[in-house]
Design a protein around this motif. Sequence first.
Motif, PDB file in Angstrom:
ATOM      1  N   UNK A  81     -12.308 -24.772  -5.445  1.00 23.16           N
ATOM      2  CA  UNK A  81     -13.201 -25.982  -5.592  1.00 23.16           C
ATOM      3  C   UNK A  81     -13.887 -26.321  -6.699  1.00 23.16           C
ATOM      4  N   UNK A  82     -14.165 -25.304  -7.411  1.00 23.09           N
ATOM      5  CA  UNK A  82     -14.786 -25.540  -8.867  1.00 23.09           C
ATOM      6  C   UNK A  82     -13.890 -26.218  -9.785  1.00 23.09           C
ATOM      7  N   UNK A  83     -12.783 -26.093  -9.499  1.00 21.28           N
ATOM      8  CA  UNK A  83     -11.744 -26.801 -10.553  1.00 21.28           C
ATOM      9  C   UNK A  83     -11.852 -28.350 -10.293  1.00 21.28           C
ATOM     10  N   UNK A  84     -11.624 -28.529  -8.922  1.00 16.47           N
ATOM     11  CA  UNK A  84     -11.720 -29.773  -8.582  1.00 16.47           C
ATOM     12  C   UNK A  84     -12.882 -30.577  -8.902  1.00 16.47           C
ATOM     13  N   UNK A  85     -13.985 -29.877  -8.814  1.00  9.95           N
ATOM     14  CA  UNK A  85     -15.275 -30.377  -9.106  1.00  9.95           C
ATOM     15  C   UNK A  85     -15.353 -30.628 -10.619  1.00  9.95           C
ATOM     16  N   UNK A  86     -14.753 -29.757 -11.353  1.00 11.71           N
ATOM     17  CA  UNK A  86     -14.727 -30.071 -12.871  1.00 11.71           C
ATOM     18  C   UNK A  86     -14.166 -31.405 -13.224  1.00 11.71           C
ATOM     19  N   UNK A  87     -12.742 -31.454 -12.632  1.00 11.17           N
ATOM     20  CA  UNK A  87     -12.108 -32.731 -12.909  1.00 11.17           C
ATOM     21  C   UNK A  87     -12.771 -34.026 -12.407  1.00 11.17           C
ATOM     22  N   UNK A  88     -13.499 -33.782 -11.330  1.00 10.27           N
ATOM     23  CA  UNK A  88     -14.088 -34.879 -10.701  1.00 10.27           C
ATOM     24  C   UNK A  88     -15.490 -35.161 -11.648  1.00 10.27           C
ATOM     25  N   UNK A  89     -16.071 -34.386 -12.021  1.00 11.66           N
ATOM     26  CA  UNK A  89     -17.169 -34.459 -13.034  1.00 11.66           C
ATOM     27  C   UNK A  89     -16.942 -34.869 -14.609  1.00 11.66           C
ATOM     28  N   UNK A  90     -15.877 -34.336 -14.936  1.00 13.32           N
ATOM     29  CA  UNK A  90     -15.693 -34.628 -16.273  1.00 13.32           C
ATOM     30  C   UNK A  90     -14.598 -35.589 -16.519  1.00 13.32           C
ATOM     31  N   UNK A  91     -14.142 -36.437 -15.543  1.00 13.51           N
ATOM     32  CA  UNK A  91     -13.283 -37.670 -15.629  1.00 13.51           C
ATOM     33  C   UNK A  91     -11.824 -37.316 -16.055  1.00 13.51           C
ATOM     34  N   UNK A  92     -11.820 -36.265 -17.342  1.00  8.61           N
ATOM     35  CA  UNK A  92     -10.549 -36.258 -17.501  1.00  8.61           C
ATOM     36  C   UNK A  92     -10.223 -34.652 -17.840  1.00  8.61           C
ATOM     37  N   UNK A  93      -8.920 -34.311 -17.853  1.00 10.96           N
ATOM     38  CA  UNK A  93      -8.389 -33.010 -17.889  1.00 10.96           C
ATOM     39  C   UNK A  93      -7.099 -32.829 -18.377  1.00 10.96           C
ATOM     40  N   UNK A  94      -6.532 -31.638 -18.563  1.00  7.34           N
ATOM     41  CA  UNK A  94      -5.246 -31.379 -18.923  1.00  7.34           C
ATOM     42  C   UNK A  94      -4.864 -30.018 -18.336  1.00  7.34           C
ATOM     43  N   UNK A  95      -3.376 -30.093 -17.990  1.00  6.64           N
ATOM     44  CA  UNK A  95      -2.904 -28.887 -17.198  1.00  6.64           C
ATOM     45  C   UNK A  95      -1.516 -28.656 -17.684  1.00  6.64           C
ATOM     46  N   UNK A  96      -1.243 -27.289 -17.727  1.00  8.02           N
ATOM     47  CA  UNK A  96       0.032 -26.615 -17.804  1.00  8.02           C
ATOM     48  C   UNK A  96       0.626 -26.593 -16.557  1.00  8.02           C
ATOM     49  N   UNK A  97       1.928 -26.087 -16.511  1.00 12.03           N
ATOM     50  CA  UNK A  97       2.518 -25.932 -15.318  1.00 12.03           C
ATOM     51  C   UNK A  97       2.205 -24.939 -14.291  1.00 12.03           C
ATOM     52  N   UNK A  98       2.253 -25.303 -13.148  1.00 15.98           N
ATOM     53  CA  UNK A  98       1.563 -24.331 -12.172  1.00 15.98           C
ATOM     54  C   UNK A  98       2.741 -23.766 -11.066  1.00 15.98           C
ATOM     55  N   UNK A  99       2.648 -22.529 -10.780  1.00 14.20           N
ATOM     56  CA  UNK A  99       3.481 -22.045  -9.753  1.00 14.20           C
ATOM     57  C   UNK A  99       3.300 -22.591  -8.551  1.00 14.20           C
ATOM     58  N   UNK A 100       4.114 -23.174  -7.795  1.00 15.88           N
ATOM     59  CA  UNK A 100       4.098 -23.754  -6.438  1.00 15.88           C
ATOM     60  C   UNK A 100       3.834 -22.498  -5.411  1.00 15.88           C
ATOM     61  N   UNK A 101       2.756 -22.484  -4.671  1.00 14.29           N
ATOM     62  CA  UNK A 101       2.704 -21.384  -3.786  1.00 14.29           C
ATOM     63  C   UNK A 101       3.676 -21.355  -2.587  1.00 14.29           C
ATOM     64  N   UNK A 102       4.032 -20.073  -2.339  1.00 13.60           N
ATOM     65  CA  UNK A 102       4.951 -19.770  -1.232  1.00 13.60           C
ATOM     66  C   UNK A 102       4.274 -19.582  -0.142  1.00 13.60           C
ATOM     67  N   UNK A 103       4.511 -20.393   1.112  1.00 14.95           N
ATOM     68  CA  UNK A 103       3.424 -20.254   2.338  1.00 14.95           C
ATOM     69  C   UNK A 103       2.241 -20.609   2.317  1.00 14.95           C
ATOM     70  N   UNK A 104       1.298 -20.499   3.162  1.00 11.05           N
ATOM     71  CA  UNK A 104      -0.305 -20.758   2.911  1.00 11.05           C
ATOM     72  C   UNK A 104      -0.511 -22.277   3.050  1.00 11.05           C
ATOM     73  N   UNK A 105      -1.669 -22.872   3.050  1.00 11.80           N
ATOM     74  CA  UNK A 105      -1.795 -24.215   3.461  1.00 11.80           C
ATOM     75  C   UNK A 105      -1.347 -25.347   2.536  1.00 11.80           C
TER      76      UNK A 105
END
Length: 422
Positions: free
Chosen positions: A74-98
């Motif tokens: 949630x802290x990550x989501x909150x940072x993007x909400x708060x700082x408006x902009x952000x940048x990301x590298x590629x992410x592994x797609x989780x297998x299983x889980x929600x």
Amino acid sequence: MSKVYMQEGQLVVPDQVTVPFIEGDGVGAEITPVCQKIVNEAVELAYQGRRSIEWKEVLAGGKAFEQTGEWLPEATMEAFREYLIGIKGPLTTPVGGGIRSLNVALRQSLDLYVCLRPVRWFKGVVSPVKEPQKVNMHIFRENTEDIYAGIEWEQGTPEAEKFFAFLRDEMGVTKVRFPETSSFGVKPVSVEGSKRLVRSAIQYALQHHLPSVTLVHKGNIMKFTEGGFKRWGYEVAEQEFGEYTFTMSQFDRLKKELGEESARACMADAVNKGKIVVKDCICDAFLQNTLLTPEDYSVIATLNLNGDYVSDQLAAMVGGIGIAPGANINYQTGHAIFEATHGTAPNIAGKNVVNPCSLLLSSVMLLEYIGWQEAAVRITAALEKAFGRGEATPDLARFMPNGQPMGTTEFGEKIVSLLVEA
Ligand code: NAD
């Protein structure tokens, strides 16, 4: 105050700006530091210390899971909400889980309704098309609707059976060829969703002085969804940007009223006055046309699934996956996440051969988005120089006649040295 914020529909950017970043899994650990170093250097050279970026790491993907037990804290989501902009590298797609996909979760949570993919060619990069210098497009892919909404039921399940029964009994549908064994999907396409996407594309064309916006659709077959997108797109152009645009639906009306010659004269007059031509093209024809006459297209506005295909074809025409940047944007709230468009490339991770240009050109988009053009231009000019001399990572260098393959860090250092000359 180091946060970007919105005031009366405009972004306000402090000179010392904090940008949250997700390093990314796999090759993310190699490309992220290289890009940050280049961007820092370009900003320093362009503004001599008056402006700077403070990078703030936030966690997502495998690294987040290892450290916090969560894929997208949630802290990550909150940072993007708060700082408006952000940048990301590629992410592994989780297998299983929600979570089905971290990228989708980020886009949905911030309602990032535009997926923007600029596609341009750099001299020296080998392309499968004859005249790649004619490719210069900006794809606005709708990011929140269409068949990607994830509303589907697998064949053989009680839900699929129930859905078919509803179609048959309540809606009088008789056209499902094999009802017993069909899976079903739903394709929502709304007036608001289509209009906000097309509105953003036209505003972008106006701001960047680009000649046309093409609405790409399959409205010949899917009349209410894709056909609706086209109609609503023309409505936005005529009702909200009438002063600045000339649309092909206007052309058709003029042709009926005054004849083809007069309609053509009106269009030529509008083009002379610098108006943006808003036209449309059926997606299959568009994919052919972009190979044959790419110079006919500039800004592209399209639905989610078409946008997926179109982005990959156009990226391939100018050098492929290692060099295609992207951003997910909500122009109303200002939220924007810039991203490497490729995956974690586990087959080359840790080998110092990954091409950092997808993330680097996404960083250039970020600089342009916050209005720091002077820094953005330096990076683009440095890349032009390097590619012109055949200096590139192996994925590109191997196809260049004068190719000099370089490691990721070596290439990054080369770009830093070329920034000074820019
Ligand atoms: P991928 O993009 O990681 O790799 C496909 C091919 O392209 C590989 O041969 C790889 O070596 C090459 N490649 C990719 N980026 C490159 C670069 N910058 N320089 C040189 N070569 C590059 O796709 P994949 O193998 O299908 O997926 C691997 C993982 O990444 C999966 O977990 C997938 O879910 C995830 N993924 C994430 C994103 C994202 O976060 N945006 C996008 C796609 C895939």
